[in-house]
Design a protein around this motif. Sequence first.
Motif, PDB file in Angstrom:
ATOM      1  N   GLU A 120      56.144  69.983  47.762  1.00 16.97           N
ATOM      2  CA  GLU A 120      56.374  68.858  46.846  1.00 16.97           C
ATOM      3  C   GLU A 120      57.559  69.152  45.940  1.00 16.97           C
ATOM      4  O   GLU A 120      58.295  68.253  45.535  1.00 16.97           O
ATOM      5  CB  GLU A 120      55.108  68.609  46.018  1.00 16.97           C
ATOM      6  N   ALA A 121      57.733  70.426  45.605  1.00 16.92           N
ATOM      7  CA  ALA A 121      58.854  70.875  44.779  1.00 16.92           C
ATOM      8  C   ALA A 121      59.509  72.076  45.448  1.00 16.92           C
ATOM      9  O   ALA A 121      58.860  72.842  46.169  1.00 16.92           O
ATOM     10  CB  ALA A 121      58.384  71.244  43.376  1.00 16.92           C
ATOM     11  N   LEU A 122      60.803  72.242  45.195  1.00 19.62           N
ATOM     12  CA  LEU A 122      61.544  73.396  45.692  1.00 19.62           C
ATOM     13  C   LEU A 122      61.958  74.274  44.520  1.00 19.62           C
ATOM     14  O   LEU A 122      62.324  73.776  43.449  1.00 19.62           O
ATOM     15  CB  LEU A 122      62.800  72.950  46.447  1.00 19.62           C
ATOM     16  N   GLY A 123      61.913  75.572  44.726  1.00 20.16           N
ATOM     17  CA  GLY A 123      62.397  76.510  43.732  1.00 20.16           C
ATOM     18  C   GLY A 123      63.751  77.060  44.122  1.00 20.16           C
ATOM     19  O   GLY A 123      64.102  77.122  45.302  1.00 20.16           O
ATOM     20  N   ALA A 124      64.533  77.449  43.125  1.00 15.81           N
ATOM     21  CA  ALA A 124      65.854  78.038  43.347  1.00 15.81           C
ATOM     22  C   ALA A 124      65.968  79.321  42.543  1.00 15.81           C
ATOM     23  O   ALA A 124      65.214  79.558  41.594  1.00 15.81           O
ATOM     24  CB  ALA A 124      66.956  77.048  42.959  1.00 15.81           C
ATOM     25  N   PHE A 125      66.959  80.117  42.914  1.00 15.40           N
ATOM     26  CA  PHE A 125      67.131  81.469  42.357  1.00 15.40           C
ATOM     27  C   PHE A 125      68.555  81.579  41.827  1.00 15.40           C
ATOM     28  O   PHE A 125      69.504  81.608  42.603  1.00 15.40           O
ATOM     29  CB  PHE A 125      66.862  82.449  43.493  1.00 15.40           C
ATOM     30  N   GLY A 126      68.718  81.568  40.500  1.00 13.42           N
ATOM     31  CA  GLY A 126      70.046  81.572  39.894  1.00 13.42           C
ATOM     32  C   GLY A 126      70.500  82.958  39.518  1.00 13.42           C
ATOM     33  O   GLY A 126      70.378  83.368  38.346  1.00 13.42           O
ATOM     34  N   LEU A 127      71.034  83.692  40.471  1.00 13.18           N
ATOM     35  CA  LEU A 127      71.524  85.054  40.237  1.00 13.18           C
ATOM     36  C   LEU A 127      73.046  85.114  40.232  1.00 13.18           C
ATOM     37  O   LEU A 127      73.670  85.600  39.290  1.00 13.18           O
ATOM     38  CB  LEU A 127      70.971  86.002  41.302  1.00 13.18           C
ATOM     39  N   THR A 128      73.670  84.625  41.303  1.00 14.36           N
ATOM     40  CA  THR A 128      75.113  84.779  41.499  1.00 14.36           C
ATOM     41  C   THR A 128      75.906  84.005  40.450  1.00 14.36           C
ATOM     42  O   THR A 128      75.550  82.882  40.086  1.00 14.36           O
ATOM     43  CB  THR A 128      75.511  84.292  42.901  1.00 14.36           C
ATOM     44  N   GLU A 129      77.000  84.610  39.989  1.00 14.52           N
ATOM     45  CA  GLU A 129      77.900  83.972  39.032  1.00 14.52           C
ATOM     46  C   GLU A 129      79.322  83.983  39.581  1.00 14.52           C
ATOM     47  O   GLU A 129      79.647  84.787  40.473  1.00 14.52           O
ATOM     48  CB  GLU A 129      77.827  84.688  37.687  1.00 14.52           C
ATOM     49  N   PRO A 130      80.185  83.094  39.074  1.00 13.44           N
ATOM     50  CA  PRO A 130      81.538  82.985  39.631  1.00 13.44           C
ATOM     51  C   PRO A 130      82.322  84.290  39.654  1.00 13.44           C
ATOM     52  O   PRO A 130      83.061  84.564  40.595  1.00 13.44           O
ATOM     53  CB  PRO A 130      82.210  81.951  38.701  1.00 13.44           C
ATOM     54  N   GLY A 131      82.141  85.148  38.656  1.00 12.62           N
ATOM     55  CA  GLY A 131      82.948  86.360  38.595  1.00 12.62           C
ATOM     56  C   GLY A 131      82.249  87.610  39.052  1.00 12.62           C
ATOM     57  O   GLY A 131      82.828  88.700  38.989  1.00 12.62           O
ATOM     58  N   CYS A 132      80.998  87.502  39.485  1.00 19.11           N
ATOM     59  CA  CYS A 132      80.271  88.714  39.887  1.00 19.11           C
ATOM     60  C   CYS A 132      79.290  88.376  41.001  1.00 19.11           C
ATOM     61  O   CYS A 132      78.108  88.175  40.748  1.00 19.11           O
ATOM     62  CB  CYS A 132      79.557  89.351  38.702  1.00 19.11           C
ATOM     63  N   GLY A 133      79.817  88.326  42.213  1.00 18.65           N
ATOM     64  CA  GLY A 133      78.976  88.031  43.364  1.00 18.65           C
ATOM     65  C   GLY A 133      78.090  89.198  43.721  1.00 18.65           C
ATOM     66  O   GLY A 133      76.907  89.225  43.408  1.00 18.65           O
ATOM     67  N   SER A 134      78.668  90.216  44.377  1.00 20.60           N
ATOM     68  CA  SER A 134      77.877  91.394  44.750  1.00 20.60           C
ATOM     69  C   SER A 134      77.481  92.224  43.534  1.00 20.60           C
ATOM     70  O   SER A 134      76.484  92.944  43.575  1.00 20.60           O
ATOM     71  CB  SER A 134      78.678  92.274  45.728  1.00 20.60           C
ATOM     72  N   ASP A 135      78.228  92.119  42.449  1.00 20.83           N
ATOM     73  CA  ASP A 135      77.948  92.891  41.235  1.00 20.83           C
ATOM     74  C   ASP A 135      77.020  92.105  40.328  1.00 20.83           C
ATOM     75  O   ASP A 135      77.410  91.619  39.264  1.00 20.83           O
ATOM     76  CB  ASP A 135      79.257  93.216  40.517  1.00 20.83           C
TER      77      ASP A 135
END
Length: 390
Positions: A120-135
């Motif tokens: 009914e709902a989807l969850g998301a995971f906000g980790l990645t940022e524009p200046g630090c992908g793998s970091d």
Amino acid sequence: MPLDHRLSPEHEELRRTVEAFAHDVVAPRIAEHYENHTFPYDIVREMGRMGLFGLPFPEEYGGMGGDYLALCLALEELARVDSSVAITLEAGVSLGAMPIHRFGTEEQKRAWLPRLCSGEALGAFGLTEPGCGSDAGGTRTTAVLDGDSWVINGTKSFITNSGTDITGLITVTAVTALPDGGRGISAIIVPAGTPGLTVAPPYSKVGWNASDTHELSLADVRVPAANLLGEPGRGYAQFLRILDEGRIAISALATGLAQGCVDESVRYAGEREAFGRPIGDNQAIQFKLADMETRAHTARVAWRDAASRLLAGEPFKKAAAIAKLHSSDVAVVNAREATQIHGGYGFMNEYPVARMWRDAKILEIGEGTSEVQRMLIARELRVPYAASRS
């Protein structure tokens, strides 16, 4: 003693059920969604009714009472037909709902998991940022405790399931002050629609065109202090664990894409004629198909080995990294070879292998690049490096 990766009757029944769903429901509909860059709400609703979003969660929270192997089996079968649908399930479960299941309070679990498990709902995971992908340790998003609320500011990029009509929450990582005066990364649940949370227009992507991906801006986003997920300052460690598990899921997805390339290529090789006979009569094509099947098989062995270690409560970080590294490489190679077997038709979007070719590359990037996987494997091998000698 050899590893036994034979499936239990229950797991095999699930695999067959999802295989039939992928071919009977997903395959006839997904091309239109993919080419029009539209989210497949109709398919996702049916996946929810099947219980796929609740596979690894306890029944008391609305789940199916299964395990992580069940989820991965479903992902492989879906990805044999389409990766956009598979990544919607993978991100919704392993990145959206699993952090709440692993680290949430009882109140948080009861508030969110039933809706997430039902689809009914989807969850998301906000980790990645524009200046630090793998970091990920370089997170710049901040959260300040103001009375009984967190005030969050920052930007997140490449966030799957973050802008659909049924997105329920985004768990974001942010730098917070700690009781000892230091600073650490914490995880905080941000419900969709919270004032100050802006969802940018969808990205124009090379592949995964029927999945939902956005950049997010958080400007003085205010949520209750009780939305902290897990312990303060432990958000980074928590999500390292989530990513370790997620790499097994992505490996299963990549294996499915690789196997789908075999399926489509075998079919095409038997139908397409050149010089008066099916191209499958040519040893050059037969050898390509044999190599493709071998790659898909070894990728499957790798992810099932990692999953079996996870389920047994054994260390699985290295096995997960190996599985992710190998299967993503296999997916890219098999997609390239499938396109070659199809010739000019492989470059036409009406053929599934064209979609698979476009979808494969991101598997070497998302949820930890291939370079990061090599770093993790080397670290688990205790390979000496400069910092250890200083």
